[in-house]
Design a protein around this motif. Structure first.
Motif, PDB file in Angstrom:
ATOM      1  N   THR A  27      -4.935 -36.376  11.937  1.00 22.83           N
ATOM      2  CA  THR A  27      -5.740 -36.889  13.035  1.00 22.83           C
ATOM      3  C   THR A  27      -5.999 -35.841  14.104  1.00 22.83           C
ATOM      4  O   THR A  27      -6.908 -35.968  14.906  1.00 22.83           O
ATOM      5  CB  THR A  27      -5.054 -38.101  13.671  1.00 22.83           C
ATOM      6  OG1 THR A  27      -3.736 -37.719  14.086  1.00 22.83           O
ATOM      7  CG2 THR A  27      -4.947 -39.246  12.694  1.00 22.83           C
ATOM      8  N   LYS A  28      -5.194 -34.782  14.128  1.00 24.96           N
ATOM      9  CA  LYS A  28      -5.425 -33.733  15.123  1.00 24.96           C
ATOM     10  C   LYS A  28      -6.521 -32.767  14.658  1.00 24.96           C
ATOM     11  O   LYS A  28      -7.413 -32.407  15.402  1.00 24.96           O
ATOM     12  CB  LYS A  28      -4.138 -32.939  15.359  1.00 24.96           C
ATOM     13  CG  LYS A  28      -3.133 -33.650  16.262  1.00 24.96           C
ATOM     14  CD  LYS A  28      -2.020 -32.702  16.630  1.00 24.96           C
ATOM     15  CE  LYS A  28      -1.101 -33.316  17.679  1.00 24.96           C
ATOM     16  NZ  LYS A  28      -0.040 -32.396  18.091  1.00 24.96           N
ATOM     17  N   LYS A  29      -6.426 -32.374  13.391  1.00 28.56           N
ATOM     18  CA  LYS A  29      -7.325 -31.349  12.898  1.00 28.56           C
ATOM     19  C   LYS A  29      -8.570 -31.912  12.241  1.00 28.56           C
ATOM     20  O   LYS A  29      -9.483 -31.183  11.904  1.00 28.56           O
ATOM     21  CB  LYS A  29      -6.583 -30.450  11.897  1.00 28.56           C
ATOM     22  CG  LYS A  29      -5.405 -29.708  12.532  1.00 28.56           C
ATOM     23  CD  LYS A  29      -4.682 -28.851  11.514  1.00 28.56           C
ATOM     24  CE  LYS A  29      -3.485 -28.139  12.121  1.00 28.56           C
ATOM     25  NZ  LYS A  29      -2.741 -27.338  11.134  1.00 28.56           N
ATOM     26  N   GLY A  30      -8.579 -33.242  12.011  1.00 30.71           N
ATOM     27  CA  GLY A  30      -9.724 -33.847  11.353  1.00 30.71           C
ATOM     28  C   GLY A  30      -9.862 -33.407   9.916  1.00 30.71           C
ATOM     29  O   GLY A  30     -10.956 -33.293   9.402  1.00 30.71           O
ATOM     30  N   SER A  31      -8.742 -33.119   9.254  1.00 34.55           N
ATOM     31  CA  SER A  31      -8.799 -32.683   7.867  1.00 34.55           C
ATOM     32  C   SER A  31      -8.232 -33.740   6.964  1.00 34.55           C
ATOM     33  O   SER A  31      -7.498 -34.600   7.371  1.00 34.55           O
ATOM     34  CB  SER A  31      -8.031 -31.378   7.694  1.00 34.55           C
ATOM     35  OG  SER A  31      -6.666 -31.576   7.974  1.00 34.55           O
ATOM     36  N   ALA A  32      -8.584 -33.652   5.702  1.00 34.62           N
ATOM     37  CA  ALA A  32      -8.046 -34.573   4.711  1.00 34.62           C
ATOM     38  C   ALA A  32      -7.908 -33.839   3.411  1.00 34.62           C
ATOM     39  O   ALA A  32      -8.863 -33.284   2.894  1.00 34.62           O
ATOM     40  CB  ALA A  32      -8.969 -35.774   4.549  1.00 34.62           C
ATOM     41  N   GLY A  33      -6.695 -33.829   2.886  1.00 35.07           N
ATOM     42  CA  GLY A  33      -6.486 -33.127   1.646  1.00 35.07           C
ATOM     43  C   GLY A  33      -6.392 -31.636   1.866  1.00 35.07           C
ATOM     44  O   GLY A  33      -6.080 -31.152   2.949  1.00 35.07           O
ATOM     45  N   ALA A  34      -6.667 -30.869   0.843  1.00 34.06           N
ATOM     46  CA  ALA A  34      -6.437 -29.429   0.868  1.00 34.06           C
ATOM     47  C   ALA A  34      -7.518 -28.721   1.658  1.00 34.06           C
ATOM     48  O   ALA A  34      -8.409 -28.073   1.130  1.00 34.06           O
ATOM     49  CB  ALA A  34      -6.388 -28.901  -0.564  1.00 34.06           C
ATOM     50  N   GLY A  35      -7.456 -28.858   2.970  1.00 32.32           N
ATOM     51  CA  GLY A  35      -8.348 -28.131   3.850  1.00 32.32           C
ATOM     52  C   GLY A  35      -9.749 -28.684   3.942  1.00 32.32           C
ATOM     53  O   GLY A  35     -10.596 -28.117   4.616  1.00 32.32           O
ATOM     54  N   ALA A  36     -10.034 -29.765   3.263  1.00 30.68           N
ATOM     55  CA  ALA A  36     -11.384 -30.333   3.298  1.00 30.68           C
ATOM     56  C   ALA A  36     -11.654 -30.991   4.639  1.00 30.68           C
ATOM     57  O   ALA A  36     -10.771 -31.544   5.259  1.00 30.68           O
ATOM     58  CB  ALA A  36     -11.534 -31.351   2.172  1.00 30.68           C
ATOM     59  N   SER A  37     -12.900 -30.905   5.091  1.00 27.58           N
ATOM     60  CA  SER A  37     -13.276 -31.536   6.350  1.00 27.58           C
ATOM     61  C   SER A  37     -13.408 -33.038   6.163  1.00 27.58           C
ATOM     62  O   SER A  37     -13.991 -33.499   5.183  1.00 27.58           O
ATOM     63  CB  SER A  37     -14.597 -30.944   6.833  1.00 27.58           C
ATOM     64  OG  SER A  37     -15.033 -31.589   7.991  1.00 27.58           O
ATOM     65  N   ASN A  38     -12.885 -33.789   7.093  1.00 21.25           N
ATOM     66  CA  ASN A  38     -12.967 -35.251   7.021  1.00 21.25           C
ATOM     67  C   ASN A  38     -14.245 -35.704   7.719  1.00 21.25           C
ATOM     68  O   ASN A  38     -14.351 -35.594   8.940  1.00 21.25           O
ATOM     69  CB  ASN A  38     -11.741 -35.866   7.680  1.00 21.25           C
ATOM     70  CG  ASN A  38     -11.729 -37.385   7.594  1.00 21.25           C
ATOM     71  OD1 ASN A  38     -12.696 -37.995   7.149  1.00 21.25           O
ATOM     72  ND2 ASN A  38     -10.640 -37.987   8.011  1.00 21.25           N
ATOM     73  N   PRO A  39     -15.206 -36.238   6.988  1.00 17.63           N
ATOM     74  CA  PRO A  39     -16.475 -36.626   7.613  1.00 17.63           C
ATOM     75  C   PRO A  39     -16.327 -37.746   8.627  1.00 17.63           C
ATOM     76  O   PRO A  39     -17.117 -37.834   9.567  1.00 17.63           O
ATOM     77  CB  PRO A  39     -17.340 -37.064   6.431  1.00 17.63           C
ATOM     78  CG  PRO A  39     -16.363 -37.447   5.371  1.00 17.63           C
ATOM     79  CD  PRO A  39     -15.194 -36.518   5.541  1.00 17.63           C
ATOM     80  N   ALA A  40     -15.317 -38.596   8.472  1.00 15.49           N
ATOM     81  CA  ALA A  40     -15.126 -39.692   9.420  1.00 15.49           C
ATOM     82  C   ALA A  40     -14.693 -39.187  10.786  1.00 15.49           C
ATOM     83  O   ALA A  40     -14.852 -39.884  11.790  1.00 15.49           O
ATOM     84  CB  ALA A  40     -14.094 -40.686   8.873  1.00 15.49           C
ATOM     85  N   ALA A  41     -14.146 -37.965  10.825  1.00 20.29           N
ATOM     86  CA  ALA A  41     -13.637 -37.413  12.084  1.00 20.29           C
ATOM     87  C   ALA A  41     -14.672 -36.554  12.814  1.00 20.29           C
ATOM     88  O   ALA A  41     -14.359 -35.925  13.822  1.00 20.29           O
ATOM     89  CB  ALA A  41     -12.384 -36.583  11.816  1.00 20.29           C
ATOM     90  N   ALA A  42     -15.911 -36.565  12.331  1.00 21.43           N
ATOM     91  CA  ALA A  42     -16.926 -35.657  12.875  1.00 21.43           C
ATOM     92  C   ALA A  42     -17.182 -35.872  14.361  1.00 21.43           C
ATOM     93  O   ALA A  42     -17.514 -34.930  15.089  1.00 21.43           O
ATOM     94  CB  ALA A  42     -18.230 -35.811  12.094  1.00 21.43           C
ATOM     95  N   ASN A  43     -17.034 -37.114  14.836  1.00 20.91           N
ATOM     96  CA  ASN A  43     -17.354 -37.407  16.236  1.00 20.91           C
ATOM     97  C   ASN A  43     -16.112 -37.614  17.104  1.00 20.91           C
ATOM     98  O   ASN A  43     -16.222 -38.170  18.197  1.00 20.91           O
ATOM     99  CB  ASN A  43     -18.247 -38.653  16.303  1.00 20.91           C
ATOM    100  CG  ASN A  43     -19.577 -38.436  15.622  1.00 20.91           C
ATOM    101  OD1 ASN A  43     -20.150 -37.355  15.707  1.00 20.91           O
ATOM    102  ND2 ASN A  43     -20.070 -39.444  14.919  1.00 20.91           N
ATOM    103  N   ASP A  44     -14.957 -37.182  16.612  1.00 18.66           N
ATOM    104  CA  ASP A  44     -13.727 -37.331  17.396  1.00 18.66           C
ATOM    105  C   ASP A  44     -13.897 -36.720  18.787  1.00 18.66           C
ATOM    106  O   ASP A  44     -14.344 -35.579  18.935  1.00 18.66           O
ATOM    107  CB  ASP A  44     -12.554 -36.625  16.697  1.00 18.66           C
ATOM    108  CG  ASP A  44     -11.911 -37.493  15.630  1.00 18.66           C
ATOM    109  OD1 ASP A  44     -12.466 -38.566  15.332  1.00 18.66           O
ATOM    110  OD2 ASP A  44     -10.854 -37.096  15.105  1.00 18.66           O
ATOM    111  N   GLY A  45     -13.555 -37.495  19.808  1.00 16.38           N
ATOM    112  CA  GLY A  45     -13.586 -36.991  21.177  1.00 16.38           C
ATOM    113  C   GLY A  45     -14.967 -36.853  21.771  1.00 16.38           C
ATOM    114  O   GLY A  45     -15.115 -36.369  22.894  1.00 16.38           O
TER     115      GLY A  45
END
Length: 580
Positions: A27-45
């Motif tokens: 939840t801090k880095k917005g990542s999921a799995g092996a370094g992949a970007s988490n699309p759901a976290a794109a608008n965090d903050g």
């Protein structure tokens, strides 16, 4: 939708986004799995849609009615956001900002954050001048006292327990409806309120953010009927409320922005349309046409809608999916067989397939596996893993423990809110591997907490979460695992009905610690001890996915209210395009 179909959809989403079934989102880095970007976290903050323009009608689409709008009974996070931002003000509140800034306390009805004395056992607040109700009458300190007293009334169930836990001289108190009042809440004049506590509470300023500490004039008392028409001290008042169908709020013309640094009150009107199906809400906001351009959703986007949103940049730009900051759990009813047996409860830790529940909830883009009770925000950003059980569980170990307990075959009931049926089916499927048969009962979301909070109707297992009311372990473990908080009706938090004298003793010891850092570590250590006793099973750490229409501005997920849209600042880009 059948279990198999829902799981297939979610699994397909995970594969399509290359998130990998083995990884959990950070939840801090917005990542999921092996370094992949988490699309759901794109608008965090982020604040979506730019700055709102004053005016127009903002529509909220919901699958449910509010459990309780009465401030003495309001203790469900999204409803607290809605109530305290729009209908009533509290002594203290939180800033209207995304991210860490939203956790900062600011005065609301009060002129400051309160003044402690007597070693932190006495707290004094002074009310601002010029704060008025919807009829133009002044808000008085006596009204705040009266609502605090109402929170003790046996008929007004479901609200925060902080007044009962903290105030001195409350033993046997049953509220003000029969004319009795608390000596530990004093109002020497119309603008001063003094709270006498049974022990020092350094965080009482944060406690005063809760709806309990908003004003209700005694002249407006309607008992349980107050739920339908709270008397407004906020920027909006109720024009009409047709339960389970529609709530309409219009401006409280006596609200003065000069007394309120938090609420912006952009729309002229809020309309909450209830009783819609979750997928229907998602599809309407995804399309964003006509009146639906000016809508937000109240309950979470359905997992099966994620493939319509995350791969599409224009729609994904309208998705808020902040971390809820809560722990979703499978509560086991410790008060009766089979879960009065610690060995059976331990077996349940190994029997649950948490990976399947993650998949049912939309995959690792929207969920990660919980390995402890306290959420990461209360433990330095990462949960402990005391038991070190594989994410998919260990059914062989579960069977071994059940055999040792003489309970090789079990049949138990599980109640869930309608929207959690997919998660319930994943739990059911996982437990079946260990020979545990689960009978699922789905309950309307508006009635769910009343059902599971009544000891006469609570099932063997419930699936729900607990969230800190502010960033402190004192708002978490005592409410979920202190046996003294259990009530026959309106039971909140301790749905497992866990009564353990060693835990109660340690809770009291930690509450009496003067050093906040020492207390924080003590809560973390107690979490590890509780995991071994297994009163409930931590399952998920969730994001709160919420879609907004293309005409919405100023929208963000507030960090305190589990990522719900902050209604203090949301509005419209172009009010002329709204309808209603």
């Amino acid at each position: 939708m059948t279990k198999r179909t829902q799981l297939a959809l979610a699994t397909a989403l995970v594969a399509a986004l290359a998130l990998g079934a083995s990884g959990c989102s950070d939840t801090k880095k917005g990542s999921a799995g092996a370094g992949a970007s988490n699309p759901a976290a794109a608008n965090d903050g982020k604040i979506l849609g730019g700055s709102p323009v004053k005016g127009g009608t903002l529509t909220v689409l919901s699958n449910q009615d509010f459990a309780h709008l009465d401030p003495a009974r309001n203790w469900v996070m999204p409803t607290m956001d809605f109530g305290t931002r729009l209908l009533y003000r509290t002594l203290v509140t939180f800033k209207a900002e995304p991210g860490k800034g939203g956790s900062e306390l600011v005065p609301d009805l009060a002129t400051d954050l309160g003044t402690p004395s007597n070693g932190g056992r006495t707290w004094t607040f002074t009310l601002k001048e010029g704060v008025k109700y919807e009829d133009g009458s002044p808000v008085k300190a006596q009204d705040v006292k009266y609502n605090v007293e109402r929170s003790f009334a046996p008929d007004l169930t479901g609200g925060p327990d902080y007044a009962a836990q903290y105030l001195a001289g409350t033993e046997g108190y049953k509220g003000p409806l029969q004319g009795q009042h608390l000596d530990s809440v004093k109002t020497p004049d119309d603008r001063t309120i003094v709270f006498e506590l049974k022990r020092p509470v350094a965080e009482f300023s944060a406690t005063a953010t809760l709806p309990t500490f908003s004003p209700v004039p005694q002249s407006q008392e309607k008992g349980t009927q107050y739920d339908a028409r709270p008397f407004s001290s906020g920027p909006y008042k109720i024009e009409s409320y047709d339960r389970d169908k529609k709530l309409v709020l219009v401006r409280n013309e006596h609200w003065d922005a000069n007394t309120d640094t938090v609420r912006k009150a952009y729309p002229d009107k809020f309309v909450v349309v209830m009783g819609l199906k979750g997928g229907q809400i998602d599809d309407r906001i995804i399309a964003g046409e006509g009146a639906d351009a000016s809508t937000v959703q109240y309950a979470d986007m359905r997992p099966e809608s994620a493939p319509k949103v995350l791969p599409k940049p224009d729609v994904k730009a309208r998705l808020i999916a902040e971390s809820k900051g809560c722990t979703e759990m499978l509560y086991l009813n410790n008060s009766r067989a089979p879960f009065d047996d610690p060995k059976v409860r331990e077996a349940m830790q190994y029997a649950v397939d948490k990976e399947a529940v993650v998949t049912a909830g939309g995959g690792p883009a929207l969920n990660e596996i919980a390995t402890a009770y306290l959420p990461p925000a209360l433990t330095g950003g990462k949960q402990a893993d005391t038991l070190k059980i594989a994410p998919a569980g260990d059914p062989a170990k579960a069977k071994e423990l059940l055999k040792a307990a003489g309970k090789e075959k079990l049949k138990v009931s599980l109640s869930v809110s309608t929207g959690d049926k997919g998660a319930a089916e994943a739990i059911q499927q996982g437990l079946s591997r260990a020979g545990i048969e689960v009978v699922i009962d789905t309950v309307d979301p508006g009635a769910y907490y009343d059902v599971i909070g009544d000891l006469a109707t609570t099932p063997d297992m419930t699936f729900t979460g607990w969230c800190p009311d502010y960033p402190s372990g004192s708002t978490w473990i005592p409410f979920v695992f202190d046996g003294r908080t259990i009530k026959d009706k309106g039971n909140q938090g301790n749905y497992s009905q866990f009564r353990d004298e060693a835990t109660i003793k340690r809770i009291d010891e930690i509450n009496n610690m003067a050093d906040a850092k020492q207390a924080n570590q003590a809560w973390i250590d107690l979490d590890a001890e509780l995991m071994k006793k297994s009163p409930s099973i931590p399952i998920l750490l969730e994001r709160k996915p919420l879609l907004v229409g293309p005409n919405i501005a100023g929208a963000f997920g507030h960090p305190v209210w589990t990522g719900e849209i902050d209604y203090a600042t949301v509005g419209l880009k172009d009010p002329s395009k709204s309808q209603g």
